[in-house]
Design a protein around this motif. Structure first.
Motif, mmCIF file in Angstrom:
data_model
loop_
_atom_site.group_PDB
_atom_site.id
_atom_site.type_symbol
_atom_site.label_atom_id
_atom_site.label_comp_id
_atom_site.label_asym_id
_atom_site.label_seq_id
_atom_site.Cartn_x
_atom_site.Cartn_y
_atom_site.Cartn_z
ATOM 1 N N ILE A 47 -13.868 27.824 -19.194
ATOM 2 C CA ILE A 47 -12.570 28.424 -18.876
ATOM 3 C C ILE A 47 -12.779 29.525 -17.849
ATOM 4 O O ILE A 47 -13.640 30.396 -18.021
ATOM 5 C CB ILE A 47 -11.897 29.021 -20.127
ATOM 6 C CG1 ILE A 47 -11.831 27.989 -21.255
ATOM 7 C CG2 ILE A 47 -10.505 29.536 -19.791
ATOM 8 C CD1 ILE A 47 -11.344 28.565 -22.576
ATOM 9 N N SER A 48 -11.999 29.493 -16.786
ATOM 10 C CA SER A 48 -12.046 30.563 -15.792
ATOM 11 C C SER A 48 -10.721 31.322 -15.819
ATOM 12 O O SER A 48 -9.654 30.726 -15.962
ATOM 13 C CB SER A 48 -12.298 29.995 -14.387
ATOM 14 O OG SER A 48 -11.221 29.172 -13.979
ATOM 15 N N ASN A 49 -10.805 32.632 -15.698
ATOM 16 C CA ASN A 49 -9.618 33.483 -15.687
ATOM 17 C C ASN A 49 -9.696 34.469 -14.536
ATOM 18 O O ASN A 49 -10.768 35.006 -14.238
ATOM 19 C CB ASN A 49 -9.505 34.279 -17.000
ATOM 20 C CG ASN A 49 -9.112 33.419 -18.178
ATOM 21 O OD1 ASN A 49 -7.958 33.050 -18.319
ATOM 22 N ND2 ASN A 49 -10.083 33.093 -19.012
ATOM 23 N N MET A 50 -8.548 34.723 -13.934
ATOM 24 C CA MET A 50 -8.456 35.782 -12.942
ATOM 25 C C MET A 50 -7.231 36.625 -13.279
ATOM 26 O O MET A 50 -6.129 36.101 -13.437
ATOM 27 C CB MET A 50 -8.329 35.242 -11.522
ATOM 28 C CG MET A 50 -8.316 36.368 -10.478
ATOM 29 S SD MET A 50 -8.306 35.772 -8.774
ATOM 30 C CE MET A 50 -6.622 35.177 -8.671
ATOM 31 N N TYR A 51 -7.431 37.950 -13.442
ATOM 32 C CA TYR A 51 -6.363 38.893 -13.757
ATOM 33 C C TYR A 51 -6.065 39.743 -12.526
ATOM 34 O O TYR A 51 -6.969 40.158 -11.816
ATOM 35 C CB TYR A 51 -6.778 39.834 -14.884
ATOM 36 C CG TYR A 51 -7.184 39.192 -16.183
ATOM 37 C CD1 TYR A 51 -6.326 39.187 -17.280
ATOM 38 C CD2 TYR A 51 -8.449 38.621 -16.341
ATOM 39 C CE1 TYR A 51 -6.703 38.637 -18.483
ATOM 40 C CE2 TYR A 51 -8.839 38.062 -17.543
ATOM 41 C CZ TYR A 51 -7.964 38.065 -18.619
ATOM 42 O OH TYR A 51 -8.350 37.510 -19.820
ATOM 43 N N LEU A 52 -4.784 40.042 -12.335
ATOM 44 C CA LEU A 52 -4.381 40.968 -11.282
ATOM 45 C C LEU A 52 -3.272 41.844 -11.852
ATOM 46 O O LEU A 52 -2.248 41.340 -12.308
ATOM 47 C CB LEU A 52 -3.881 40.223 -10.043
ATOM 48 C CG LEU A 52 -3.526 41.101 -8.833
ATOM 49 C CD1 LEU A 52 -4.769 41.832 -8.323
ATOM 50 C CD2 LEU A 52 -2.908 40.265 -7.725
ATOM 51 N N ARG A 53 -3.480 43.186 -11.822
ATOM 52 C CA ARG A 53 -2.505 44.092 -12.431
ATOM 53 C C ARG A 53 -2.327 45.344 -11.583
ATOM 54 O O ARG A 53 -3.280 45.814 -10.951
ATOM 55 C CB ARG A 53 -2.965 44.520 -13.836
ATOM 56 C CG ARG A 53 -2.941 43.414 -14.862
ATOM 57 C CD ARG A 53 -3.503 43.876 -16.186
ATOM 58 N NE ARG A 53 -3.408 42.827 -17.196
ATOM 59 C CZ ARG A 53 -3.938 42.910 -18.404
ATOM 60 N NH1 ARG A 53 -4.614 44.000 -18.752
ATOM 61 N NH2 ARG A 53 -3.806 41.924 -19.268
ATOM 62 N N HIS A 54 -1.108 45.857 -11.615
ATOM 63 C CA HIS A 54 -0.840 47.168 -11.028
ATOM 64 C C HIS A 54 -0.384 48.079 -12.155
ATOM 65 O O HIS A 54 0.615 47.826 -12.831
ATOM 66 C CB HIS A 54 0.239 47.100 -9.946
ATOM 67 C CG HIS A 54 0.511 48.433 -9.324
ATOM 68 N ND1 HIS A 54 1.511 49.275 -9.770
ATOM 69 C CD2 HIS A 54 -0.110 49.089 -8.311
ATOM 70 C CE1 HIS A 54 1.507 50.382 -9.058
ATOM 71 N NE2 HIS A 54 0.530 50.299 -8.167
ATOM 72 N N VAL A 55 -1.153 49.152 -12.373
ATOM 73 C CA VAL A 55 -0.894 50.093 -13.450
ATOM 74 C C VAL A 55 -0.468 51.421 -12.842
ATOM 75 O O VAL A 55 -1.051 51.869 -11.850
ATOM 76 C CB VAL A 55 -2.154 50.314 -14.317
ATOM 77 C CG1 VAL A 55 -1.812 51.130 -15.558
ATOM 78 C CG2 VAL A 55 -2.783 48.988 -14.690
#
Length: 311
Positions: A47-55
Protein backbone atom coordinates in the motif's frame (compact mmCIF):
# COMPACT_ATOMS: atom_id res chain seq x y z
CA UNK A 1 9.87 37.38 41.59
CA UNK A 2 9.25 39.42 38.43
CA UNK A 3 12.45 38.04 36.92
CA UNK A 4 11.25 34.49 37.55
CA UNK A 5 7.89 35.16 35.89
CA UNK A 6 9.59 36.73 32.86
CA UNK A 7 11.95 33.79 32.56
CA UNK A 8 9.05 31.34 32.61
CA UNK A 9 7.24 33.31 29.90
CA UNK A 10 10.35 33.20 27.74
CA UNK A 11 10.64 29.45 28.25
CA UNK A 12 6.99 28.94 27.34
CA UNK A 13 7.44 30.90 24.13
CA UNK A 14 10.61 29.07 23.19
CA UNK A 15 9.04 25.71 24.00
CA UNK A 16 6.07 26.48 21.75
CA UNK A 17 8.28 27.58 18.85
CA UNK A 18 10.63 24.61 19.14
CA UNK A 19 7.96 21.92 19.41
CA UNK A 20 5.30 23.32 17.12
CA UNK A 21 6.80 22.09 13.87
CA UNK A 22 7.41 18.68 15.38
CA UNK A 23 3.65 18.08 15.42
CA UNK A 24 3.66 18.09 11.64
CA UNK A 25 6.51 15.59 11.56
CA UNK A 26 4.79 12.92 13.62
CA UNK A 27 3.17 9.83 12.16
CA UNK A 28 -0.13 10.38 10.44
CA UNK A 29 -3.02 9.54 12.74
CA UNK A 30 -4.97 6.55 11.57
CA UNK A 31 -7.84 7.42 9.25
CA UNK A 32 -11.23 5.80 8.91
CA UNK A 33 -10.89 2.32 7.33
CA UNK A 34 -7.12 2.07 7.62
CA UNK A 35 -7.40 -1.08 9.72
CA UNK A 36 -10.38 -2.43 7.82
CA UNK A 37 -8.12 -2.62 4.76
CA UNK A 38 -6.72 -5.82 6.25
CA UNK A 39 -9.82 -7.66 5.01
CA UNK A 40 -9.31 -6.58 1.39
CA UNK A 41 -5.57 -6.22 0.77
CA UNK A 42 -4.12 -9.56 -0.43
CA UNK A 43 -1.26 -11.48 1.15
CA UNK A 44 2.02 -9.69 0.38
CA UNK A 45 0.10 -6.65 -0.73
CA UNK A 46 1.80 -3.24 -0.87
CA UNK A 47 0.00 0.00 0.00
CA UNK A 48 1.33 3.43 -0.92
CA UNK A 49 0.03 6.64 0.63
CA UNK A 50 0.71 10.29 -0.01
CA UNK A 51 -0.61 12.97 2.39
CA UNK A 52 -0.82 16.69 1.69
CA UNK A 53 -2.07 19.10 4.38
CA UNK A 54 -2.15 22.78 5.18
CA UNK A 55 -2.27 23.47 8.91
CA UNK A 56 -2.86 26.92 10.38
CA UNK A 57 -3.70 28.73 13.60
CA UNK A 58 -4.55 32.33 14.30
CA UNK A 59 -4.68 33.78 17.79
CA UNK A 60 -2.20 34.33 20.58
CA UNK A 61 0.23 32.03 18.77
CA UNK A 62 0.08 32.02 14.98
CA UNK A 63 1.61 29.54 12.58
CA UNK A 64 1.20 28.12 9.10
CA UNK A 65 2.39 24.70 7.95
CA UNK A 66 2.48 22.84 4.68
CA UNK A 67 2.92 19.12 5.27
CA UNK A 68 3.56 16.27 2.86
CA UNK A 69 4.09 12.68 3.97
CA UNK A 70 5.00 9.58 2.03
CA UNK A 71 4.13 6.19 3.46
CA UNK A 72 4.72 2.60 2.28
CA UNK A 73 3.09 -0.48 3.84
CA UNK A 74 3.71 -4.20 3.31
CA UNK A 75 0.93 -6.60 4.39
CA UNK A 76 1.15 -10.30 5.25
CA UNK A 77 -1.93 -12.45 5.90
CA UNK A 78 -2.14 -15.81 7.66
CA UNK A 79 -5.79 -16.79 7.69
CA UNK A 80 -7.60 -14.31 9.94
CA UNK A 81 -4.32 -12.90 11.24
CA UNK A 82 -2.85 -9.81 9.57
CA UNK A 83 0.78 -8.81 10.15
CA UNK A 84 2.34 -5.59 8.88
CA UNK A 85 6.13 -5.95 9.37
CA UNK A 86 6.99 -2.88 7.32
CA UNK A 87 5.11 0.43 7.47
CA UNK A 88 7.16 3.63 7.33
CA UNK A 89 6.07 7.27 7.12
CA UNK A 90 8.43 10.05 5.99
CA UNK A 91 7.19 13.65 6.44
CA UNK A 92 8.38 16.82 4.72
CA UNK A 93 7.32 20.08 6.40
CA UNK A 94 7.51 23.80 5.73
CA UNK A 95 6.45 25.92 8.71
CA UNK A 96 6.27 29.62 9.52
CA UNK A 97 5.79 30.63 13.15
CA UNK A 98 4.76 34.13 14.23
CA UNK A 99 5.87 34.73 17.81
CA UNK A 100 5.81 37.78 20.04
CA UNK A 101 8.31 39.04 22.58
CA UNK A 102 7.03 38.38 26.13
CA UNK A 103 8.85 41.51 27.34
CA UNK A 104 6.98 43.76 24.84
CA UNK A 105 3.64 42.10 23.96
CA UNK A 106 2.49 45.11 21.89
CA UNK A 107 5.43 44.87 19.50
CA UNK A 108 4.95 43.29 16.04
CA UNK A 109 5.39 39.54 15.95
CA UNK A 110 8.52 37.98 14.50
CA UNK A 111 8.23 35.40 11.68
CA UNK A 112 10.45 32.34 12.04
CA UNK A 113 10.60 29.69 9.31
CA UNK A 114 11.93 26.19 8.85
CA UNK A 115 11.58 23.50 6.21
CA UNK A 116 12.95 20.05 5.62
CA UNK A 117 12.54 16.35 6.31
CA UNK A 118 10.96 15.35 9.60
CA UNK A 119 11.37 12.34 11.87
CA UNK A 120 10.65 8.92 10.36
CA UNK A 121 7.94 6.81 12.01
CA UNK A 122 7.88 3.01 11.94
CA UNK A 123 4.32 1.66 12.23
CA UNK A 124 4.21 -2.15 12.51
CA UNK A 125 0.82 -3.74 13.18
CA UNK A 126 -0.64 -7.08 14.17
CA UNK A 127 -4.40 -7.52 13.72
CA UNK A 128 -7.11 -10.13 13.80
CA UNK A 129 -10.38 -10.13 11.85
CA UNK A 130 -13.66 -12.00 12.26
CA UNK A 131 -16.29 -12.26 9.52
CA UNK A 132 -19.80 -12.71 10.93
CA UNK A 133 -21.78 -12.56 7.68
CA UNK A 134 -20.04 -12.58 4.28
CA UNK A 135 -23.28 -11.77 2.44
CA UNK A 136 -23.78 -8.34 4.01
CA UNK A 137 -20.06 -7.82 4.71
CA UNK A 138 -20.42 -7.76 8.51
CA UNK A 139 -17.03 -8.12 10.19
CA UNK A 140 -15.02 -7.15 13.28
CA UNK A 141 -11.34 -6.34 13.71
CA UNK A 142 -8.85 -5.87 16.52
CA UNK A 143 -5.32 -4.55 16.17
CA UNK A 144 -2.22 -3.41 18.02
CA UNK A 145 0.18 -0.84 16.57
CA UNK A 146 3.33 0.35 18.39
CA UNK A 147 4.23 3.60 16.61
CA UNK A 148 7.96 4.30 16.90
CA UNK A 149 9.22 7.75 15.86
CA UNK A 150 12.97 7.87 15.16
CA UNK A 151 14.70 11.28 15.57
CA UNK A 152 16.39 11.46 12.18
CA UNK A 153 14.67 14.64 10.98
CA UNK A 154 16.41 17.96 10.49
CA UNK A 155 17.32 19.46 13.84
CA UNK A 156 19.72 22.30 14.61
CA UNK A 157 20.16 22.94 18.32
CA UNK A 158 21.06 26.56 17.55
CA UNK A 159 17.65 27.30 15.99
CA UNK A 160 14.31 27.93 17.67
CA UNK A 161 12.22 26.35 14.90
CA UNK A 162 13.00 22.80 13.81
CA UNK A 163 11.29 20.09 11.79
CA UNK A 164 12.76 17.19 13.75
CA UNK A 165 12.04 16.82 17.48
CA UNK A 166 15.43 15.33 18.50
CA UNK A 167 13.83 12.69 20.70
CA UNK A 168 12.43 9.17 20.42
CA UNK A 169 8.69 8.59 20.79
CA UNK A 170 6.98 5.21 21.31
CA UNK A 171 3.18 5.26 21.08
CA UNK A 172 1.37 1.89 21.47
CA UNK A 173 -2.18 1.93 20.10
CA UNK A 174 -5.08 -0.50 20.51
CA UNK A 175 -7.91 -0.60 17.96
CA UNK A 176 -11.34 -2.25 17.70
CA UNK A 177 -13.75 -1.79 14.81
CA UNK A 178 -17.01 -3.11 13.39
CA UNK A 179 -18.62 -3.11 9.93
CA UNK A 180 -22.41 -3.67 9.85
CA UNK A 181 -25.62 -3.19 7.81
CA UNK A 182 -23.51 -3.26 4.62
CA UNK A 183 -22.69 0.47 4.71
CA UNK A 184 -21.70 1.48 8.28
CA UNK A 185 -18.32 1.40 10.03
CA UNK A 186 -17.48 2.29 13.67
CA UNK A 187 -14.02 2.21 15.18
CA UNK A 188 -12.36 3.13 18.49
CA UNK A 189 -8.65 3.69 19.18
CA UNK A 190 -6.70 4.36 22.36
CA UNK A 191 -2.99 5.18 22.65
CA UNK A 192 -0.30 6.22 25.11
CA UNK A 193 2.91 8.02 24.06
CA UNK A 194 6.25 7.79 25.85
CA UNK A 195 8.64 10.56 24.81
CA UNK A 196 12.39 10.51 25.22
CA UNK A 197 14.38 13.58 26.28
CA UNK A 198 15.60 16.31 23.97
CA UNK A 199 19.10 16.89 25.33
CA UNK A 200 19.85 19.86 23.04
CA UNK A 201 16.91 22.11 23.74
CA UNK A 202 17.81 25.74 23.05
CA UNK A 203 16.91 28.42 25.59
CA UNK A 204 18.01 31.91 24.42
CA UNK A 205 19.66 34.38 26.75
CA UNK A 206 21.60 37.63 26.64
CA UNK A 207 24.80 35.57 26.48
CA UNK A 208 23.66 33.80 23.33
CA UNK A 209 21.62 30.93 24.72
CA UNK A 210 22.14 27.61 26.46
CA UNK A 211 21.18 24.03 25.64
CA UNK A 212 19.22 22.20 28.30
CA UNK A 213 17.38 18.87 28.64
CA UNK A 214 13.65 18.98 27.92
CA UNK A 215 11.49 16.13 29.23
CA UNK A 216 7.80 15.29 28.83
CA UNK A 217 5.43 13.11 30.84
CA UNK A 218 3.46 10.38 28.99
CA UNK A 219 0.67 11.56 26.69
CA UNK A 220 -2.67 9.92 25.94
CA UNK A 221 -4.91 9.87 22.89
CA UNK A 222 -8.21 8.51 21.66
CA UNK A 223 -10.10 8.45 18.36
CA UNK A 224 -13.68 7.44 17.59
CA UNK A 225 -14.60 7.01 13.93
CA UNK A 226 -17.99 6.65 12.29
CA UNK A 227 -18.33 6.11 8.54
CA UNK A 228 -21.02 5.41 5.98
CA UNK A 229 -21.00 4.41 2.32
CA UNK A 230 -23.03 6.77 0.15
CA UNK A 231 -22.59 4.59 -2.94
CA UNK A 232 -20.11 2.12 -4.36
CA UNK A 233 -17.88 5.08 -5.25
CA UNK A 234 -18.30 7.54 -2.37
CA UNK A 235 -18.09 7.25 1.40
CA UNK A 236 -18.06 9.78 4.20
CA UNK A 237 -17.06 9.76 7.83
CA UNK A 238 -16.39 11.74 10.99
CA UNK A 239 -13.78 11.26 13.68
CA UNK A 240 -13.64 12.69 17.20
CA UNK A 241 -10.03 12.97 18.37
CA UNK A 242 -8.73 13.68 21.89
CA UNK A 243 -5.03 14.34 22.54
CA UNK A 244 -3.83 14.86 26.12
CA UNK A 245 -0.18 15.94 26.13
CA UNK A 246 1.91 15.36 29.25
CA UNK A 247 3.52 18.26 31.08
CA UNK A 248 6.93 19.45 29.88
CA UNK A 249 9.87 20.35 32.08
CA UNK A 250 13.39 21.67 31.54
CA UNK A 251 16.41 20.90 33.70
CA UNK A 252 18.06 24.21 34.60
CA UNK A 253 21.08 25.01 36.77
CA UNK A 254 18.66 25.99 39.56
CA UNK A 255 16.54 22.86 39.25
CA UNK A 256 13.66 21.47 37.20
CA UNK A 257 11.28 24.07 35.74
CA UNK A 258 7.79 23.21 34.53
CA UNK A 259 7.27 25.13 31.30
CA UNK A 260 4.01 23.60 30.08
CA UNK A 261 1.23 21.96 32.04
CA UNK A 262 -0.69 18.99 30.74
CA UNK A 263 -2.91 20.16 27.88
CA UNK A 264 -5.85 18.64 26.04
CA UNK A 265 -6.95 19.24 22.46
CA UNK A 266 -10.24 17.91 21.05
CA UNK A 267 -10.71 17.85 17.29
CA UNK A 268 -13.33 16.84 14.75
CA UNK A 269 -12.18 15.27 11.49
CA UNK A 270 -14.56 15.23 8.52
CA UNK A 271 -13.71 12.93 5.63
CA UNK A 272 -15.03 12.40 2.12
CA UNK A 273 -13.66 9.37 0.28
CA UNK A 274 -13.73 8.82 -3.48
CA UNK A 275 -12.86 5.42 -4.97
CA UNK A 276 -11.19 6.36 -8.23
CA UNK A 277 -10.98 2.70 -9.20
CA UNK A 278 -10.63 -0.64 -7.43
CA UNK A 279 -7.10 -0.04 -6.14
CA UNK A 280 -7.04 3.74 -5.72
CA UNK A 281 -8.80 6.03 -3.23
CA UNK A 282 -8.72 9.79 -2.71
CA UNK A 283 -9.70 11.17 0.70
CA UNK A 284 -10.48 14.86 1.28
CA UNK A 285 -10.36 16.03 4.89
CA UNK A 286 -11.06 18.99 7.14
CA UNK A 287 -10.11 18.95 10.83
CA UNK A 288 -10.72 21.89 13.19
CA UNK A 289 -9.94 21.90 16.89
CA UNK A 290 -13.22 22.24 18.78
CA UNK A 291 -11.91 22.56 22.37
CA UNK A 292 -8.45 23.23 23.82
CA UNK A 293 -6.90 23.80 27.22
CA UNK A 294 -6.21 27.30 28.44
CA UNK A 295 -3.19 28.79 26.72
CA UNK A 296 -3.43 26.54 23.65
CA UNK A 297 -4.33 28.10 20.31
CA UNK A 298 -6.94 26.30 18.20
CA UNK A 299 -5.69 25.12 14.81
CA UNK A 300 -7.19 23.45 11.77
CA UNK A 301 -6.08 21.65 8.65
CA UNK A 302 -7.41 20.90 5.21
CA UNK A 303 -5.86 18.05 3.33
CA UNK A 304 -5.94 15.23 0.85
CA UNK A 305 -4.70 11.66 0.97
CA UNK A 306 -4.13 9.42 -2.04
CA UNK A 307 -3.94 5.65 -1.48
CA UNK A 308 -3.05 2.96 -4.01
CA UNK A 309 -2.86 -0.79 -3.40
CA UNK A 310 -0.53 -2.92 -5.53
CA UNK A 311 -2.13 -6.31 -5.90
Amino acid sequence: MREGITMKRVLLTVLFVSLLSATGAQAQQADLRDYEAGFFVPHRGIISNMYLRHVSASGERDFSQLQAAFRATYVLKFGDLVVVPFDVSLPVVDVTVFTGNPATPSAPKTALRASGVGDVTYIPTIGYGLVQNPEDNTHTWFAFTPYVTVPVGQYDSNKLVNIGANRWVVRPQLVAGQRFKKIFTVEAMASMAFQGDNDEFLVPSAEGGSKLVMSQAPSFGGIFHFGMDLSSTFFTGAGYIVEASGKRTIDTPVGEVEVAKRTTVQSLRLTMGIRLEKASTLMLQFQPDVAVSEGVTKSQFIGARFTHVFF
